[in-house]
Design an enzyme around this catalytic site. Structure first.
Site, short mmCIF file in Angstrom:
data_model
loop_
_atom_site.label_atom_id
_atom_site.label_comp_id
_atom_site.label_asym_id
_atom_site.label_seq_id
_atom_site.Cartn_x
_atom_site.Cartn_y
_atom_site.Cartn_z
N GLU A 148 0.66 -1.34 0.12
CA GLU A 148 -0.04 0.00 -0.18
C GLU A 148 0.73 1.39 0.22
O GLU A 148 1.91 1.80 1.47
CB GLU A 148 -0.57 0.16 1.23
CG GLU A 148 -2.06 -1.05 1.78
CD GLU A 148 -3.30 -0.62 0.60
OE1 GLU A 148 -2.76 0.73 0.09
OE2 GLU A 148 -4.28 -1.08 0.50
N HIS A 187 -3.89 -2.67 -8.15
CA HIS A 187 -4.96 -3.45 -7.75
C HIS A 187 -5.71 -4.15 -8.76
O HIS A 187 -6.88 -4.19 -8.90
CB HIS A 187 -5.62 -2.33 -6.29
CG HIS A 187 -6.49 -3.47 -5.28
ND1 HIS A 187 -7.03 -3.08 -4.74
CD2 HIS A 187 -7.21 -4.54 -5.67
CE1 HIS A 187 -7.81 -3.78 -4.37
NE2 HIS A 187 -8.48 -5.20 -4.43
N ASP A 197 -7.25 1.74 -7.64
CA ASP A 197 -5.88 1.80 -7.50
C ASP A 197 -4.82 1.01 -7.80
O ASP A 197 -4.90 -0.20 -8.18
CB ASP A 197 -5.76 2.03 -5.94
CG ASP A 197 -6.69 0.84 -5.38
OD1 ASP A 197 -7.31 0.67 -5.71
OD2 ASP A 197 -5.28 -0.04 -4.45
ZN LIG Z 1 -6.28 -0.89 -3.27
#
Ligand SMILES: [Zn+2]
Length: 278
Positions: A148, A187, A197
């Site tokens: 992330e 993703h 994203d």
């Molecule tokens: Zn994501």
């Protein structure tokens, strides 16, 4: 001389261990305890002989037995999925991943300042992909590492420090787990229509460093009978909803418009890329 070096190495290591435990002893002590208990539970499952609940219930018990082999290892991740957090700070994301009710996590979170926080062991399954599919892999959480990037997903650029750290992490993961170049994806790629994203992500820069593919500068015309749906499918996209698959492809590889229509230029890019993924 050798001994001195070894000792120094050890001292350095001990310093790191102390620092790490000092960090987790305070603010994150409660969640750290939960992590350890959970991990211990998995260790118990792994060391049970015979493994529990793995007998085939539809076959006679009498014809099934357990004889543990001496040759085995632990399964390794084969994909890296990159995300943006759509949150406002690294701390906010860390807190989300410490909240059991949120049910989400990732292996690594990288801040705008380049700080890297690991939150799940590479060998364990983090909850970052959700319902996702890439090729015929329908359990990306089991086969991937989730990273992330702290970014609000709107106007935020990814910072140089953040990308430098990301590349540092990717270099190690690629080598350690022998992850194929093609398997560094986003993703949005594995969840078309559901996720967008990472948005406006410098995939080309990453591809130049060996993480994911990018199209060539000079593009060839595809043949007249070029099957664009099949090409998307070969790259890995789930084409069950074709419009979503096209949008996801363009989000990653075209980036200047996310309409669900392949323009003539998009088709050149797709043709070039699909040959790389073949
Ligand atoms: Zn994501």
């Amino acid at each position: 001389m050798k001994n001195v070096k070894k000792f120094r190495g050890k001292a350095l290591l001990m310093g790191t261990v102390l620092l790490l435990s000092a960090c987790s002893a305070g603010r994150y002590a409660a969640t750290e305890k939960i992590y350890k208990e959970k991990a211990k539970g998995f260790a118990t499952v792994l060391s049970a002989t015979p493994p529990e609940g793995q007998q085939i219930p539809t076959l006679d018990q009498g014809i099934q037995s357990w004889i543990g082999s001496v040759n085995f290892g632990i399964r390794k991740p084969n994909f890296v999925i990159i995300h943006h957090t759509a949150q406002d700070s690294l701390t906010q994301t860390v807190n989300t991943f410490l909240n059991a009710k949120a049910e989400v996590s990732a292996h690594y979170v990288i801040g705008r300042d380049g700080k890297v926080v690991q939150m799940v062991n590479d060998y364990l399954r983090a909850n970052h992909a959700g319902a996702a599919k890439w090729g015929n892999d329908s359990d990306l959480n089991s086969s991937s590492i989730g990273i992330e990037l702290d970014n609000n997903g709107k106007t935020d650029p990814f910072t140089d420090a953040q990308l430098r750290s990301l590349v540092g992490v990717l270099e190690v993961l690629k080598k350690k787990y022998n992850i194929p170049t093609a398997n560094f994806i986003g993703h949005a790629d594995i969840a078309p229509g559901r996720k967008v994203d990472p948005m406006n992500f410098p995939w080309k820069v990453l591809a130049k460093k060996g993480f994911g593919f990018w199209y060539d500068d000079v593009l060839q015309l595809p043949p007249e009978n070029f099957d664009t749906t099949l090409a998307l499918r070969i790259i890995g996209y789930n084409t069950a909803n074709l419009k979503s698959a096209i949008s996801a492809f363009k989000l990653h590889f075209v980036q200047n418009d996310n309409t669900a229509v392949l323009t003539a230029t998009d088709k050149l890019i797709l043709f070039n890329l699909y040959k790389k993924y073949m």
